[in-house]
Motif scaffolding. Structure first.
Motif, PDB file in Angstrom:
ATOM      1  N   ILE A   1      33.892  35.215  33.536  1.00 36.09           N
ATOM      2  CA  ILE A   1      34.150  34.673  32.202  1.00 36.09           C
ATOM      3  C   ILE A   1      34.427  35.691  31.497  1.00 36.09           C
ATOM      4  CG2 ILE A   1      33.120  33.141  30.487  1.00 36.09           C
ATOM      5  CD1 ILE A   1      31.276  31.980  32.424  1.00 36.09           C
ATOM      6  N   PRO A   2      35.966  35.421  30.994  1.00 29.82           N
ATOM      7  CA  PRO A   2      36.212  36.457  30.023  1.00 29.82           C
ATOM      8  C   PRO A   2      35.252  36.450  28.806  1.00 29.82           C
ATOM      9  CG  PRO A   2      38.069  34.937  30.307  1.00 29.82           C
ATOM     10  CD  PRO A   2      36.798  34.504  31.062  1.00 29.82           C
ATOM     11  N   ASP A   3      34.964  37.642  28.252  1.00 30.67           N
ATOM     12  CA  ASP A   3      34.172  38.096  27.048  1.00 30.67           C
ATOM     13  C   ASP A   3      34.252  37.032  26.011  1.00 30.67           C
ATOM     14  OD1 ASP A   3      33.252  40.054  28.604  1.00 30.67           O
ATOM     15  OD2 ASP A   3      34.426  41.608  27.561  1.00 30.67           O
ATOM     16  N   HIS A   4      35.420  36.931  25.583  1.00 31.70           N
ATOM     17  CA  HIS A   4      35.577  36.177  24.360  1.00 31.70           C
ATOM     18  C   HIS A   4      35.396  34.678  24.676  1.00 31.70           C
ATOM     19  CE1 HIS A   4      39.393  35.609  26.478  1.00 31.70           C
ATOM     20  NE2 HIS A   4      39.904  34.587  25.824  1.00 31.70           N
ATOM     21  N   LEU A   5      35.085  34.100  25.741  1.00 32.56           N
ATOM     22  CA  LEU A   5      34.939  32.979  26.181  1.00 32.56           C
ATOM     23  C   LEU A   5      33.323  32.476  26.292  1.00 32.56           C
ATOM     24  CD1 LEU A   5      37.978  31.764  28.291  1.00 32.56           C
ATOM     25  CD2 LEU A   5      37.719  31.326  25.793  1.00 32.56           C
TER      26      LEU A   5
ATOM     27  N   VAL B   1      36.190  28.468  37.306  1.00 31.87           N
ATOM     28  CA  VAL B   1      36.830  29.643  37.989  1.00 31.87           C
ATOM     29  C   VAL B   1      37.612  29.048  39.150  1.00 31.87           C
ATOM     30  CG1 VAL B   1      34.828  31.069  37.235  1.00 31.87           C
ATOM     31  CG2 VAL B   1      34.961  30.159  39.625  1.00 31.87           C
ATOM     32  N   GLN B   2      38.411  29.890  39.652  1.00 30.82           N
ATOM     33  CA  GLN B   2      39.353  29.550  40.735  1.00 30.82           C
ATOM     34  C   GLN B   2      38.530  30.140  41.956  1.00 30.82           C
ATOM     35  OE1 GLN B   2      41.958  27.549  40.508  1.00 30.82           O
ATOM     36  NE2 GLN B   2      41.007  27.393  38.269  1.00 30.82           N
ATOM     37  N   PRO B   3      38.573  29.472  43.076  1.00 28.01           N
ATOM     38  CA  PRO B   3      37.940  30.126  44.329  1.00 28.01           C
ATOM     39  C   PRO B   3      38.379  31.383  44.827  1.00 28.01           C
ATOM     40  CG  PRO B   3      38.924  27.810  44.749  1.00 28.01           C
ATOM     41  CD  PRO B   3      39.560  28.453  43.441  1.00 28.01           C
TER      42      PRO B   3
END
Length: 310
Positions: free
Chosen positions: A174-178, A190-192
């Motif tokens: 997960i991106p830090d800003h999210l 997320v994508q597989p």
């Protein structure tokens, strides 16, 4: 009865020595030998080959022992049932997993015991697979967990548990800003291919979550770099906190966990994975303790559901 001293035969079979078996049984070897001779004469077959050391079960002896154990278990089940009819002060055998048992029993068992103060309760903490088998063998009255649909037993839905993956932030899923925008109520997607090649902490085959885990990975063609297989999901969660792998979890496991670091895990879903699974209570429809079982299930729902928002 042929199995009146079944423990004598079991001791000989396990010790493979009459002297050692007699010591284990706290009887003389002469007494044990006389008993075995008398039983073999009564049956008209040799149960043990005593011509050499160690003594070994004959084919007939192995068959006899297997069948006598089953007959003995059936008699004990019958005794338990008729005693319950004659005496309401009886034992209710309840199967539940380690994680649910740890968190749920303190919530609902005090109320159930206050409603039925004369009923003994025996808790058996084991896997769903073992619970199902024990229920069929009448070694359990009720099992609580995630079970496949069946026409052979009664099933009562308790709740739908939220499912999601959890992983240490070092994996960067997960991106830090999210991160602040996503939690168990609003997991990140997320994508597989983001999970492909990562280490996983997985439930053992006998755990009710294993089939779901296996299906998700197969459908998304995810291949872990390494797996750590564990039966207690709470223990797996502690390993997750240490960054040892991605883990499929139910919301109730994380919600009840107060271990340091759990709130720092990234929680996320795959687009096509199931988001819930049904937790049920199972029992045999003809069980004469049915009213007690239904009271237990009703109490469980009343006392646990308010504490399980996920």
């Amino acid at each position: 009865m042929l199995y009146e001293k079944l423990n004598y035969i079991i001791a000989i079979a396990e010790e493979r020595n009459l002297t050692q078996a007699a010591k284990r049984l706290y009887i003389s070897q002469t007494t044990l030998t006389l008993y075995l001779n008398r039983l073999e004469n009564e049956l008209g077959v040799k149960l043990f080959d005593r011509s050499k050391s160690p003594v070994t079960l004959t084919d007939a002896g192995a068959y006899y022992l297997e069948k006598m154990k089953k007959i003995y278990a059936s008699e004990q089940a019958l005794r338990s049932q008729i005693h319950f009819i004659a005496n309401p002060t009886q034992t209710l055998l309840v199967g539940i997993g380690q994680v649910r048992g740890h968190h749920w029993l303190p919530l609902f068992l005090p109320t159930f015991c206050s409603i039925h103060p004369d009923i003994n309760v025996q808790i058996v903490q084991e896997t769903e697979q073992q619970m199902y088998e024990d229920l069929q063998k009448q070694k359990l009255d009720v099992g609580i967990g995630v079970f496949p649909a069946s026409t052979d037993i009664e099933m009562v839905e308790i709740m739908e548990e939220t499912l999601f993956f959890a992983a240490h932030r070092k994996f960067g899923l997960i991106p830090d800003h999210l991160r602040g925008k996503h939690d168990m109520k609003n997991p990140y997607i997320v994508q597989p291919d983001q999970l492909n090649g990562l280490p996983f902490i997985i439930p053992q085959v006998s755990n009710g979550l294993y089939d779901t885990y296996e299906t998700i990975l197969q459908n998304n063609q995810i291949h872990p770099s390494r797996t750590i297989s564990i039966n207690n999901l709470s223990t797996g969660l502690l390993l997750n906190v240490k960054g040892l792998g991605v883990q499929l979890l139910s919301g109730s496991v994380v919600y009840f966990s107060h271990e340091p670091g759990v709130n720092q895990l990234d929680l996320f879903l795959l687009e096509n994975m199931p988001e819930t699974r049904k937790c049920t209570a199972i029992y045999q429809g003809g069980n004469i303790k049915q009213k007690l079982i239904q009271d237990l299930i009703r109490t469980l729902k009343n006392e646990v559901l308010p504490w399980c928002p996920f």
